[in-house]
Design an enzyme around this catalytic site. Structure first.
Site, PDB file in Angstrom:
ATOM      1  N   ASP A   1     -12.964   5.000  22.197  1.00 28.59           N
ATOM      2  CA  ASP A   1     -11.776   5.049  21.337  1.00 28.59           C
ATOM      3  C   ASP A   1     -10.483   4.861  22.135  1.00 28.59           C
ATOM      4  OD1 ASP A   1     -13.374   5.420  19.132  1.00 28.59           O
ATOM      5  OD2 ASP A   1     -12.962   7.566  18.922  1.00 28.59           O
TER       6      ASP A   1
ATOM      7  N   ARG B   1      -6.477  20.938  24.297  1.00 30.27           N
ATOM      8  CA  ARG B   1      -5.619  19.862  23.782  1.00 30.27           C
ATOM      9  C   ARG B   1      -4.142  20.071  24.082  1.00 30.27           C
ATOM     10  NH1 ARG B   1      -9.777  17.122  24.315  1.00 30.27           N
ATOM     11  NH2 ARG B   1     -10.903  16.353  22.503  1.00 30.27           N
TER      12      ARG B   1
ATOM     13  N   ASP C   1      -7.953  17.032  16.351  1.00 29.52           N
ATOM     14  CA  ASP C   1      -7.185  16.772  17.569  1.00 29.52           C
ATOM     15  C   ASP C   1      -5.860  16.065  17.305  1.00 29.52           C
ATOM     16  OD1 ASP C   1      -9.019  18.079  19.153  1.00 29.52           O
ATOM     17  OD2 ASP C   1     -10.217  16.276  19.526  1.00 29.52           O
TER      18      ASP C   1
ATOM     19  N   SER D   1     -21.418  12.655  20.124  1.00 28.12           N
ATOM     20  CA  SER D   1     -20.010  12.688  20.522  1.00 28.12           C
ATOM     21  C   SER D   1     -19.781  14.045  21.187  1.00 28.12           C
ATOM     22  CB  SER D   1     -19.133  12.529  19.283  1.00 28.12           C
ATOM     23  OG  SER D   1     -17.838  12.977  19.567  1.00 28.12           O
TER      24      SER D   1
HETATM   25  N1  ARG Z   1     -14.777  21.108  16.197  1.00 26.75           N
HETATM   26  C1  ARG Z   1     -14.215  21.388  17.473  1.00 26.75           C
HETATM   27  C2  ARG Z   1     -12.731  21.481  17.381  1.00 26.75           C
HETATM   28  O1  ARG Z   1     -12.127  20.931  16.521  1.00 26.75           O
HETATM   29  C3  ARG Z   1     -14.669  20.400  18.527  1.00 26.75           C
HETATM   30  C4  ARG Z   1     -14.178  19.031  18.312  1.00 26.75           C
HETATM   31  C5  ARG Z   1     -14.561  18.134  19.400  1.00 26.75           C
HETATM   32  N2  ARG Z   1     -13.572  17.131  19.502  1.00 26.75           N
HETATM   33  C6  ARG Z   1     -13.834  15.892  19.750  1.00 26.75           C
HETATM   34  N3  ARG Z   1     -12.841  15.064  19.756  1.00 26.75           N
HETATM   35  N4  ARG Z   1     -15.037  15.453  19.961  1.00 26.75           N
HETATM   36  O2  ARG Z   1     -12.131  22.169  18.185  1.00 26.75           O
END
Ligand code: ARG
Length: 395
Positions: free
Chosen positions: A13, A93, A122, A173
């Site tokens: 990505d 993040r 995110d 992922s």
């Molecule tokens: N569900 C979790 C969160 O929102 C993990 C997300 C993982 N993020 C990713 N971009 N693969 O904190």
């Protein structure tokens, strides 16, 4: 010359974002920033190599120590949890965004780009932090804005010389940092599909764990872990050691349904051996040193802290205020907790603190310090209103 900073993981990505920034958004200079929060070194190397191939000005920033001290430790103090798992992606993040914003300022970029899709959490976390720290910065989210399918994205990558590697066969992922690892995608999205063993890299399955329990002692000072089995350690080493001890004994697998920020319900798998171990120990020590009211109240504070941190609102006013309360309590969260790790389970088997509110002489069955006969009156008035209510109800 239009310059943009891209928060760069080296994955498909964010790699595809590089030619897109040129073709669709008119940038001539792309600066890529990879922030090391404890993801595999191979990921960081891969990002560096791809950045070179794709001709960006690249920065790798080692932020592991800062992540441990300023993000993982506050999370321990708040027993940082969201819907039953120790939050990890969400606390990394903000730091990644802070570092990217710093590089943007340093290199004179006018825009910030991220590779988040429009379905996840995110995008909220990154953009909130960048808007808070650098409100003048333009924010671009090509993945969300172009709305490509996976197949279209791979096609675009191939046409633009973006190394695709195994991307089309990669089923899972994965997001990984010092504090935790999440595995999503493929059939794992189905709530009723049992996770295959291959998704786990940090924890041993119960049947392959040692046949004797491991006993581990975690030392805390002011709410923060400082030692394991009596050995003082710096934060990154301590998390790494806790990770190994717990993971080798199968501790730290979590499989839950999670409500994303916007309410989208998703199935999530996590491995977080260090976080599970350290938060379990921390909670237990709070149980020894806090009053009943503090414990009850802190449960609510922790829950709200977890929600705000999950939403990525790292600089939020309420979060700040909750931390003032949390830190006040942590002044007494000093001591040692013993735990037993065995075939996927961790349990506390002892705790000690100079600030313990426990008094053996008062609590013991064998002591006369506490004159039981004085209780007669207190017991008589217990539940006075409750009894009055019951009388009324009977009539
Ligand atoms: N569900 C979790 C969160 O929102 C993990 C997300 C993982 N993020 C990713 N971009 N693969 O904190």
């Amino acid at each position: 010359m239009k310059k943009v900073v891209l928060s760069y993981s080296g994955g498909l990505d964010t790699s595809v974002c590089i030619p897109m920034m040129k073709e669709f958004y008119g940038f001539d200079e792309i600066v890529t920033v990879t922030v090391d929060v404890g993801q595999p070194d191979s990921d960081i190397k891969e990002a560096e190599e791809k950045a070179k191939t794709l001709g960006t000005e690249h920065y790798t920033i080692d932020a592991k120590e800062e992540f441990a001290v300023d993000y993982c430790w506050p999370s321990v103090k708040a027993n940082g949890d969201y819907q039953g798992y120790p939050i990890s992606t969400s606390i990394a993040r903000p730091l990644i965004a802070v570092k990217a914003a710093e590089i943007a300022k340093k290199t004179g970029a006018e825009a910030f780009c991220h590779g988040c899709t429009g379905k996840g959490n995110d995008q909220f976390r990154f953009e909130y932090v960048v808007r808070a720290l650098a409100p003048e910065m333009e924010i671009i989210a090509p993945m969300r804005e172009r709305n490509y399918t996976r197949t279209e994205e791979i096609e675009y990558a191939k046409q633009h010389g973006v190394p695709v590697g195994q991307s089309s066969d990669k089923i899972w992922s994965i997001d990984e940092n010092l504090w935790g690892r999440s595995i999503e995608g493929g059939r794992l999205e189905e709530p009723n599909y049992a996770p295959p063993e291959e998704i786990f890299h940090w924890t041993t399955r119960a049947q392959d764990c040692p046949d004797t329990p491991a006993i581990v002692q975690i030392g805390f000072e002011d709410g923060v872990p400082v030692s394991i089995n009596g050995f003082k350690m710096d934060p990154v080493s301590l998390i790494t050691a806790a990770h190994k001890l717990a993971g080798d004994n199968g501790v730290g697998r979590v499989d839950i349904m999670e409500d994303r920020i916007l309410g989208l319900k998703v199935r999530e798998n996590y491995e977080c051996p260090a976080a599970v171990l350290l938060i379990m120990a921390h909670k237990s020590l709070e149980g020894l040193v806090c009053t009943k009211d503090e414990r009850m109240f802190k449960t609510m504070v922790d829950q709200k802290w977890g929600e705000l941190a999950y939403a990525g609102l790292w600089f939020d006013a309420l979060k700040d205020a909750l931390e003032a309360f949390i830190n006040k309590i942590q002044e007494r969260v000093t001591g040692t907790v013993s735990l037993e790790l065995f075939k996927g389970n961790a349990k506390v088997i002892g705790r000690t603190s100079p600030f313990a509110l426990y008094n053996e002489d008062l609590a013991s069955f064998d002591s006369k310090t506490f004159d039981q006969s004085e209780m007669t009156g207190a017991v008589k008035v217990h539940g006075l209103q409750s009894r009055m209510y019951w009388m009324l109800k009977k009539d």
